[in-house]
Motif scaffolding. Structure first.
Motif, PDB file in Angstrom:
ATOM      1  N   GLY B  45      11.705  -6.389   9.396  1.00  0.00           N
ATOM      2  CA  GLY B  45      10.970  -6.134   8.161  1.00  0.00           C
ATOM      3  C   GLY B  45      10.302  -7.414   7.681  1.00  0.00           C
ATOM      4  O   GLY B  45      10.081  -8.349   8.445  1.00  0.00           O
ATOM      5  N   HIS B  46      10.004  -7.427   6.391  1.00  0.00           N
ATOM      6  CA  HIS B  46       9.282  -8.569   5.811  1.00  0.00           C
ATOM      7  C   HIS B  46       9.906  -8.981   4.485  1.00  0.00           C
ATOM      8  O   HIS B  46      10.417  -8.129   3.743  1.00  0.00           O
ATOM      9  N   TYR B  59      13.516  -8.346   0.520  1.00  0.00           N
ATOM     10  CA  TYR B  59      13.426  -7.941   1.919  1.00  0.00           C
ATOM     11  C   TYR B  59      13.147  -6.441   1.979  1.00  0.00           C
ATOM     12  O   TYR B  59      13.812  -5.633   1.329  1.00  0.00           O
ATOM     13  N   PRO B  62      11.755  -2.510   8.247  1.00  0.00           N
ATOM     14  CA  PRO B  62      10.540  -2.224   9.000  1.00  0.00           C
ATOM     15  C   PRO B  62       9.938  -0.845   8.727  1.00  0.00           C
ATOM     16  O   PRO B  62       8.752  -0.646   8.981  1.00  0.00           O
ATOM     17  N   GLU B  66       6.409  -0.649   1.947  1.00  0.00           N
ATOM     18  CA  GLU B  66       5.870  -1.989   1.698  1.00  0.00           C
ATOM     19  C   GLU B  66       5.655  -2.744   3.010  1.00  0.00           C
ATOM     20  O   GLU B  66       4.636  -3.405   3.204  1.00  0.00           O
ATOM     21  N   SER B  67       6.612  -2.615   3.941  1.00  0.00           N
ATOM     22  CA  SER B  67       6.482  -3.278   5.247  1.00  0.00           C
ATOM     23  C   SER B  67       5.332  -2.692   6.044  1.00  0.00           C
ATOM     24  O   SER B  67       4.549  -3.420   6.663  1.00  0.00           O
ATOM     25  N   HIS B  70       2.114  -3.889   4.718  1.00  0.00           N
ATOM     26  CA  HIS B  70       1.888  -5.282   5.111  1.00  0.00           C
ATOM     27  C   HIS B  70       1.367  -5.351   6.535  1.00  0.00           C
ATOM     28  O   HIS B  70       0.410  -6.076   6.845  1.00  0.00           O
ATOM     29  N   ASP B  71       1.994  -4.543   7.421  1.00  0.00           N
ATOM     30  CA  ASP B  71       1.549  -4.515   8.825  1.00  0.00           C
ATOM     31  C   ASP B  71       0.135  -3.955   8.925  1.00  0.00           C
ATOM     32  O   ASP B  71      -0.686  -4.442   9.707  1.00  0.00           O
TER      33      ASP B  71
END
Lengths: 199, 247
Positions: B45-46, B59, B62, B66-67, B70-71
Motif C-alpha cells: 500500500g501507500h 497507511y 493496496p 486511496e491506494s 494514488h496508483d
C-alpha cells in the motif's frame, strides 16, 4: 476501528458458538445469532479490502453450514453462499496480500492461482450460478444471482490483480464485473439490492 | 558473490542454505528451484497524508480506494497529462473520472460538536419502516430478526424516557437510515430510467435522511456505551459499520 469493536463484542458473547448454545437458547435466538455471525464474517472481509487491514474474524472461528437452514429459505441459502465466498477471500488474503505472504516464482504463482480458481469454480457450482451466461445481456437473471456473480468476479479480480502477467484477464474480469453491476442497476431491483450496489 | 546476490533477492534461499549440509558450491551444478528469482511479491500500500492534514501520514492497503487512486494518478493520469494531442479526448474522460472519485475521498465526515447521545427516532417513523425493511432489505444482510426487533420496539415504546436502551435506539435509527438510503437510490434509478431531471423530492429525501445520519454519528461518537457483552450491542455496532460503508 468500529468493526474491530463489533468483532470483540461478538467474541465476548460467544456469538460464533451459536451451534453450542442449543441447550440454553431458543431456536429463534440461535437463528438470530447464526445470522449475525455470518454477517460479521462477511463484512469482515469487505472491511479488510477497503480499509487494508487483516481479517478480524478468522474462518477457523466460524462454523459455516447449510444444515441449519429451514424450509429451503432462499435468503438463508444465499447468506451461507456469501459466507463461503468470504472464506475463500480470507485464504486469498493470507496467501497473497498478508504481511507473511511469501514472494512467489512464476511456477508458484500459477499453482496458487490454479488452486484458488478451482475453489472459486466449486463455489460457483455449489451456488447454482455456474450456468449463467454473463455475456448474454438480454437474458433475465434474478437479482440475487447477479449479486453473487458480481461477488465472484470481484474476488477473482482480487486474486489475479497482483500478477502482472495476467493483464488481459484482469481487464476482462473487471469489464464483466462492471457489466454485471450495470445490469443489476438497470434491472427491476428490490429495495435490498440497492444496499448491495452501494457496497 | 553470486550466491550472496541470490540471498538478497530471495530470503528463502538463504534459509535453505543454512539448513542444508550438502549444499554444493560447484558452479556447474544446475540451480535449485530455490535459486529461481521470485517475481511476484505481495502488493504494498501507500503512506499518504489525509486531506484535513491534522495528523501524520496514514497507511492505506493496496486494495484501499486511496491506494488505487494514488496508483491511477502515477500510472495513468500523470502520463496522460504529458500526452500527445490525439489522445487528449481520452485523457479528458479519464481526468473527469479521476476528479469524481477524488471528490468522494475528499469528503470529510462532519463531527458533532457536542457529545450528546443519539435520540430515539419517532416511533411512527420506525413503525412505518419496519415492514419494508424486513420484507425487502434484511434478507440480504440479516442483522436482526423481525420477531425479536418488533418485541424490542414495543418494549421501547412503553418505556420512553432518558433511560432508553442506547443500543436499541442505534439499531432503530440505522434501520430507518438503511431503508431511506435504499429508497433514495431506487428513486434515483427510476429517474434515470425515465430520463427525468432531478426532482425536488431528492432534496426532501436528503433533509429527511440528514437527521438520522446525524443521530448515527452521535452513536459513533459515543461508541464506548455500546461495548458491554450483549447481542443487541453487536447488532448496533454492525449496523453502524454497515451504515459507514453505505454512506
Amino acid at each position: 476501528m468500529l468493526f474491530g469493536l463489533a468483532a470483540q463484542c461478538a467474541n465476548s458473547i460467544g456469538l460464533h458458538q451459536w451451534d453450542h448454545a442449543q441447550n440454553q437458547t431458543s431456536e429463534d435466538e440461535i437463528q438470530e445469532r447464526q445470522n449475525v455471525s455470518y454477517c460479521l464474517f462477511i463484512l469482515d472481509k469487505a472491511v479488510c479490502w477497503t480499509v487494508g487491514t487483516s481479517p478480524s474474524v478468522s474462518r477457523f472461528d466460524v462454523h459455516i453450514t447449510s444444515d441449519a437452514i429451514r424450509d429451503g429459505n432462499k435468503a438463508a441459502i444465499d447468506l451461507v453462499a456469501k459466507a463461503k465466498l468470504a472464506e475463500i477471500e480470507e485464504t486469498i488474503h493470507a496467501n497473497i496480500y498478508s504481511y507473511k505472504a511469501k514472494a512467489k516464482t512464476e511456477e508458484q504463482a500459477q499453482s496458487a492461482m490454479s488452486k484458488f480458481d478451482l475453489k472459486l469454480q466449486q463455489w460457483l457450482t455449489e451456488s447454482g450460478i455456474d450456468n449463467v451466461d454473463v455475456e448474454h445481456t438480454g437474458a433475465q437473471v434474478p437479482p440475487a444471482k447477479l449479486e453473487l456473480l458480481i461477488a465472484f468476479f470481484s474476488v477473482r479480480l482480487l486474486l489475479i490483480s497482483p500478477f502482472q502477467n495476467h493483464e488481459l484477464e484482469r481487464v476482462e474480469c473487471a469489464r464483466k464485473c462492471i457489466r454485471l453491476l450495470l445490469r443489476l442497476w438497470q434491472s427491476t431491483l428490490e429495495l435490498g439490492q440497492y444496499l448491495v450496489l452501494s457496497q | 558473490m553470486r550466491l550472496e546476490l541470490e540471498a538478497v533477492r530471495n530470503p528463502d534461499f538463504s534459509k535453505g542454505w543454512q539448513s542444508s549440509s550438502t549444499w554444493s558450491f560447484d558452479e556447474n551444478t544446475p540451480p535449485s528451484p530455490q535459486a529461481t528469482i521470485a517475481k511476484f511479491r505481495k502488493p504494498v500500500g501507500h503512506f499518504l497524508s489525509i486531506h484535513n492534514g491534522t495528523s501524520g501520514p496514514r497507511y492505506f492497503g493496496p486494495t484501499c480506494l486511496e491506494s488505487l487512486m494514488h496508483d491511477m494518478n502515477t500510472r495513468i493520469i500523470q502520463p496522460l497529462q504529458d500526452s500527445r494531442p490525439e489522445i487528449e479526448t481520452m485523457g479528458a474522460v479519464v481526468l473527469s473520472a479521476h476528479h469524481k472519485i477524488e471528490s468522494l475521498l475528499g469528503r470529510d465526515d462532519e463531527l458533532i460538536q457536542n457529545k450528546s447521545t443519539p435520540t430515539s427516532p419517532p416511533y411512527s417513523v420506525l413503525e412505518a419502516m419496519i415492514e419494508p425493511y424486513f420484507a425487502a432489505i434484511n434478507p440480504y444482510f440479516p442483522i436482526w430478526t423481525r420477531g425479536h426487533f418488533v418485541q424490542l420496539a414495543l418494549a421501547s415504546q412503553r418505556f420512553e424516557g432518558p433511560d432508553q436502551d442506547l443500543a436499541f435506539i442505534t439499531c432503530s435509527n440505522n434501520l430507518i437510515l438503511m431503508t431511506l438510503a435504499a429508497n433514495s437510490l431506487r428513486s434515483r434509478s427510476a429517474q434515470q430510467a425515465q430520463s427525468t431531471h432531478k426532482s425536488q423530492s431528492s432534496s426532501v429525501d436528503f433533509d429527511l435522511t440528514r437527521t438520522f445520519l446525524t443521530n448515527a454519528k452521535r452513536a459513533i461518537q459515543n461508541v464506548e456505551l455500546l461495548l458491554s457483552p450483549r447481542l443487541i450491542n453487536v447488532q448496533a455496532l454492525l449496523s453502524l459499520v454497515s451504515h459507514q460503508s453505505h454512506d
